[in-house]
Design a protein around this motif. Structure first.
Motif, PDB file in Angstrom:
ATOM      1  N   SER A  62     -14.103   3.925  -5.905  1.00  0.00           N
ATOM      2  CA  SER A  62     -14.069   5.450  -6.150  1.00  0.00           C
ATOM      3  C   SER A  62     -13.257   6.501  -5.377  1.00  0.00           C
ATOM      4  CB  SER A  62     -15.814   5.426  -5.785  1.00  0.00           C
ATOM      5  OG  SER A  62     -16.853   4.188  -6.510  1.00  0.00           O
ATOM      6  N   LEU A  63     -12.499   6.348  -4.733  1.00  0.00           N
ATOM      7  CA  LEU A  63     -12.040   7.184  -3.909  1.00  0.00           C
ATOM      8  C   LEU A  63     -11.034   7.846  -5.156  1.00  0.00           C
ATOM      9  CD1 LEU A  63     -11.796   5.809  -0.538  1.00  0.00           C
ATOM     10  CD2 LEU A  63     -13.390   6.920  -1.842  1.00  0.00           C
ATOM     11  N   ARG A  64     -10.880   8.555  -6.110  1.00  0.00           N
ATOM     12  CA  ARG A  64     -10.253   8.745  -7.132  1.00  0.00           C
ATOM     13  C   ARG A  64      -9.134   9.881  -6.941  1.00  0.00           C
ATOM     14  NH1 ARG A  64     -11.765   6.346 -12.499  1.00  0.00           N
ATOM     15  NH2 ARG A  64     -13.309   5.053 -11.798  1.00  0.00           N
ATOM     16  N   ASN A  65      -9.514  10.298  -5.916  1.00  0.00           N
ATOM     17  CA  ASN A  65      -8.494  11.393  -6.063  1.00  0.00           C
ATOM     18  C   ASN A  65      -7.480  11.103  -4.386  1.00  0.00           C
ATOM     19  OD1 ASN A  65      -8.493  13.758  -7.338  1.00  0.00           O
ATOM     20  ND2 ASN A  65     -10.751  13.867  -6.073  1.00  0.00           N
ATOM     21  N   LEU A  66      -7.672   9.750  -4.156  1.00  0.00           N
ATOM     22  CA  LEU A  66      -6.461   9.369  -3.455  1.00  0.00           C
ATOM     23  C   LEU A  66      -5.190   8.962  -3.497  1.00  0.00           C
ATOM     24  CD1 LEU A  66      -7.579   7.828  -0.044  1.00  0.00           C
ATOM     25  CD2 LEU A  66      -7.577   5.414  -1.420  1.00  0.00           C
ATOM     26  N   GLU A  67      -4.227   9.477  -2.649  1.00  0.00           N
ATOM     27  CA  GLU A  67      -2.626   8.925  -3.068  1.00  0.00           C
ATOM     28  C   GLU A  67      -2.683   8.399  -2.375  1.00  0.00           C
ATOM     29  OE1 GLU A  67      -1.229  13.706  -3.356  1.00  0.00           O
ATOM     30  OE2 GLU A  67      -3.183  14.733  -4.366  1.00  0.00           O
ATOM     31  N   ILE A  68      -2.342   8.299  -0.403  1.00  0.00           N
ATOM     32  CA  ILE A  68      -1.436   7.945   0.475  1.00  0.00           C
ATOM     33  C   ILE A  68      -2.919   6.817   1.062  1.00  0.00           C
ATOM     34  CG2 ILE A  68      -0.666   8.094   2.607  1.00  0.00           C
ATOM     35  CD1 ILE A  68       0.254  10.722   1.814  1.00  0.00           C
ATOM     36  N   LEU A  69      -2.667   5.841   0.838  1.00  0.00           N
ATOM     37  CA  LEU A  69      -3.324   4.961   1.648  1.00  0.00           C
ATOM     38  C   LEU A  69      -2.896   3.625   2.440  1.00  0.00           C
ATOM     39  CD1 LEU A  69      -5.851   2.785   1.720  1.00  0.00           C
ATOM     40  CD2 LEU A  69      -5.452   2.046  -0.092  1.00  0.00           C
ATOM     41  N   GLU A  70      -2.254   3.590   3.709  1.00  0.00           N
ATOM     42  CA  GLU A  70      -2.100   3.235   5.052  1.00  0.00           C
ATOM     43  C   GLU A  70      -3.350   2.287   5.423  1.00  0.00           C
ATOM     44  OE1 GLU A  70       0.415   1.687   6.824  1.00  0.00           O
ATOM     45  OE2 GLU A  70       1.108   3.653   6.412  1.00  0.00           O
ATOM     46  N   LEU A  71      -2.005   0.852   5.283  1.00  0.00           N
ATOM     47  CA  LEU A  71      -3.496   0.153   6.060  1.00  0.00           C
ATOM     48  C   LEU A  71      -2.407  -0.914   6.819  1.00  0.00           C
ATOM     49  CD1 LEU A  71      -5.055  -1.000   1.936  1.00  0.00           C
ATOM     50  CD2 LEU A  71      -5.996  -0.197   4.741  1.00  0.00           C
ATOM     51  N   SER A  72      -1.245  -0.474   6.687  1.00  0.00           N
ATOM     52  CA  SER A  72      -0.409  -1.851   7.476  1.00  0.00           C
ATOM     53  C   SER A  72      -1.027  -2.185   8.809  1.00  0.00           C
ATOM     54  CB  SER A  72       0.917  -1.168   7.570  1.00  0.00           C
ATOM     55  OG  SER A  72       0.981  -0.087   8.713  1.00  0.00           O
ATOM     56  N   GLU A  73      -0.552  -3.679   9.266  1.00  0.00           N
ATOM     57  CA  GLU A  73      -0.927  -4.100  10.691  1.00  0.00           C
ATOM     58  C   GLU A  73      -2.376  -4.406  10.110  1.00  0.00           C
ATOM     59  OE1 GLU A  73       1.769  -2.527  13.609  1.00  0.00           O
ATOM     60  OE2 GLU A  73       2.420  -1.091  12.491  1.00  0.00           O
ATOM     61  N   LEU A  86      -7.558   3.633  -8.728  1.00  0.00           N
ATOM     62  CA  LEU A  86      -6.989   4.667  -7.629  1.00  0.00           C
ATOM     63  C   LEU A  86      -5.896   5.109  -8.550  1.00  0.00           C
ATOM     64  CD1 LEU A  86      -7.167   3.057  -4.481  1.00  0.00           C
ATOM     65  CD2 LEU A  86      -8.595   4.811  -5.488  1.00  0.00           C
ATOM     66  N   GLU A  87      -5.806   5.817  -9.281  1.00  0.00           N
ATOM     67  CA  GLU A  87      -4.822   6.777 -10.497  1.00  0.00           C
ATOM     68  C   GLU A  87      -4.340   8.126 -10.341  1.00  0.00           C
ATOM     69  OE1 GLU A  87      -7.158   7.765 -13.630  1.00  0.00           O
ATOM     70  OE2 GLU A  87      -7.757   6.251 -14.269  1.00  0.00           O
ATOM     71  N   LYS A  88      -3.982   8.143  -8.624  1.00  0.00           N
ATOM     72  CA  LYS A  88      -3.731   9.086  -7.881  1.00  0.00           C
ATOM     73  C   LYS A  88      -2.898   8.794  -7.418  1.00  0.00           C
ATOM     74  CE  LYS A  88      -6.692  13.673  -9.630  1.00  0.00           C
ATOM     75  NZ  LYS A  88      -6.460  14.323  -9.197  1.00  0.00           N
ATOM     76  N   LEU A  89      -2.956   7.345  -7.130  1.00  0.00           N
ATOM     77  CA  LEU A  89      -2.324   6.655  -5.775  1.00  0.00           C
ATOM     78  C   LEU A  89       0.020   6.977  -5.596  1.00  0.00           C
ATOM     79  CD1 LEU A  89      -3.201   5.557  -2.757  1.00  0.00           C
ATOM     80  CD2 LEU A  89      -2.813   2.899  -4.242  1.00  0.00           C
ATOM     81  N   ARG A  90      -0.144   7.360  -4.786  1.00  0.00           N
ATOM     82  CA  ARG A  90       1.566   7.623  -4.603  1.00  0.00           C
ATOM     83  C   ARG A  90       1.883   6.208  -4.433  1.00  0.00           C
ATOM     84  NH1 ARG A  90       3.354  11.838  -2.790  1.00  0.00           N
ATOM     85  NH2 ARG A  90       1.570  12.870  -2.090  1.00  0.00           N
ATOM     86  N   MET A  91       1.317   6.144  -2.680  1.00  0.00           N
ATOM     87  CA  MET A  91       1.595   5.539  -1.985  1.00  0.00           C
ATOM     88  C   MET A  91       0.749   4.310  -1.607  1.00  0.00           C
ATOM     89  SD  MET A  91       2.115   4.920   1.737  1.00  0.00           S
ATOM     90  CE  MET A  91       1.743   5.945   2.581  1.00  0.00           C
ATOM     91  N   LEU A  92       0.756   2.606  -1.117  1.00  0.00           N
ATOM     92  CA  LEU A  92       0.218   2.271  -0.570  1.00  0.00           C
ATOM     93  C   LEU A  92       1.439   1.775   0.448  1.00  0.00           C
ATOM     94  CD1 LEU A  92      -2.563   0.168  -0.565  1.00  0.00           C
ATOM     95  CD2 LEU A  92      -1.717  -1.117  -2.650  1.00  0.00           C
ATOM     96  N   ASN A  93       0.873   1.089   1.784  1.00  0.00           N
ATOM     97  CA  ASN A  93       1.303   0.347   2.881  1.00  0.00           C
ATOM     98  C   ASN A  93       0.419  -0.960   2.933  1.00  0.00           C
ATOM     99  OD1 ASN A  93       2.938  -0.570   4.485  1.00  0.00           O
ATOM    100  ND2 ASN A  93       3.097   0.909   5.655  1.00  0.00           N
ATOM    101  N   ILE A  94       0.758  -2.433   2.576  1.00  0.00           N
ATOM    102  CA  ILE A  94       0.339  -2.862   2.902  1.00  0.00           C
ATOM    103  C   ILE A  94       0.420  -4.392   3.544  1.00  0.00           C
ATOM    104  CG2 ILE A  94      -1.705  -3.126   1.234  1.00  0.00           C
ATOM    105  CD1 ILE A  94       0.014  -4.782  -0.265  1.00  0.00           C
ATOM    106  N   SER A  95       2.390  -3.620   4.432  1.00  0.00           N
ATOM    107  CA  SER A  95       2.925  -4.374   5.028  1.00  0.00           C
ATOM    108  C   SER A  95       1.842  -5.107   6.516  1.00  0.00           C
ATOM    109  CB  SER A  95       3.896  -3.757   5.480  1.00  0.00           C
ATOM    110  OG  SER A  95       3.817  -2.804   6.431  1.00  0.00           O
ATOM    111  N   ASP A  96       2.708  -6.128   7.025  1.00  0.00           N
ATOM    112  CA  ASP A  96       2.519  -6.932   8.524  1.00  0.00           C
ATOM    113  C   ASP A  96       0.544  -7.058   7.423  1.00  0.00           C
ATOM    114  OD1 ASP A  96       4.206  -6.790   9.325  1.00  0.00           O
ATOM    115  OD2 ASP A  96       4.084  -4.875   9.860  1.00  0.00           O
ATOM    116  N   ASN A  97       0.165  -7.578   7.108  1.00  0.00           N
ATOM    117  CA  ASN A  97      -1.202  -8.100   6.515  1.00  0.00           C
ATOM    118  C   ASN A  97      -1.267  -9.820   6.669  1.00  0.00           C
ATOM    119  OD1 ASN A  97      -3.364  -6.406   6.824  1.00  0.00           O
ATOM    120  ND2 ASN A  97      -1.520  -4.821   5.473  1.00  0.00           N
ATOM    121  N   ARG A  98      -2.464 -10.543   5.585  1.00  0.00           N
ATOM    122  CA  ARG A  98      -2.176 -12.075   5.695  1.00  0.00           C
ATOM    123  C   ARG A  98      -2.098 -12.627   4.278  1.00  0.00           C
ATOM    124  NH1 ARG A  98      -5.558 -13.872  10.836  1.00  0.00           N
ATOM    125  NH2 ARG A  98      -4.132 -13.337  12.571  1.00  0.00           N
ATOM    126  N   LEU A  99      -1.818 -11.047   3.458  1.00  0.00           N
ATOM    127  CA  LEU A  99      -1.591 -11.397   2.080  1.00  0.00           C
ATOM    128  C   LEU A  99      -1.312 -12.568   2.022  1.00  0.00           C
ATOM    129  CD1 LEU A  99      -1.458  -7.353   0.830  1.00  0.00           C
ATOM    130  CD2 LEU A  99      -3.538  -9.410   0.280  1.00  0.00           C
TER     131      LEU A  99
END
Length: 109
Positions: A62-73, A86-99
């Motif tokens: 629902s966060l349709r204006n989200l451009e940066i999502l930092e979820l590392s570590e 998240l159609e406006k998302l330009r940066m997604l960092n999911i490094s250092d997780n358990r994916l």
């Protein structure tokens, strides 16, 4: 709100601070984001890195204006398909997780 000892965010947070453009809750001990985060309609940047997140609420889409999502570590095991909205998302960092693998719907971003 970064670099504190926060373990949770109150459910009322989304309604109370719905005009926020940037939310930095990094470097805490937050295990889950409340479903009510979806009320942050103006949010453009969310920094939730270095916490104890295992998953994201399905309302993240629902966060349709989200451009940066930092979820590392964090400890994220899987990403819900709602993230593909998240159609406006330009940066997604999911490094250092358990994916174990990246979901195919990430290609929809």
């Amino acid at each position: 709100m970064s670099s504190n000892m926060l373990t949770q965010m109150p459910p009322s947070f989304g309604r109370t601070f719905n005009a926020l453009h940037i939310l930095d809750i990094s470097n805490n001990q937050i295990a889950a984001l409340p479903e009510e985060i979806s009320h942050l309609h103006n949010l453009r940047e969310l920094y939730a890195n270095h916490n104890a997140l295992v998953s994201l609420p399905i309302t993240m889409g629902s966060l349709r204006n989200l451009e940066i999502l930092e979820l590392s570590e964090n400890y994220i095991i899987t990403l819900d398909i709602s993230i593909s909205r998240l159609e406006k998302l330009r940066m997604l960092n999911i490094s250092d997780n358990r994916l174990a693998s990246l979901p195919p719907y990430l290609g929809l971003l």
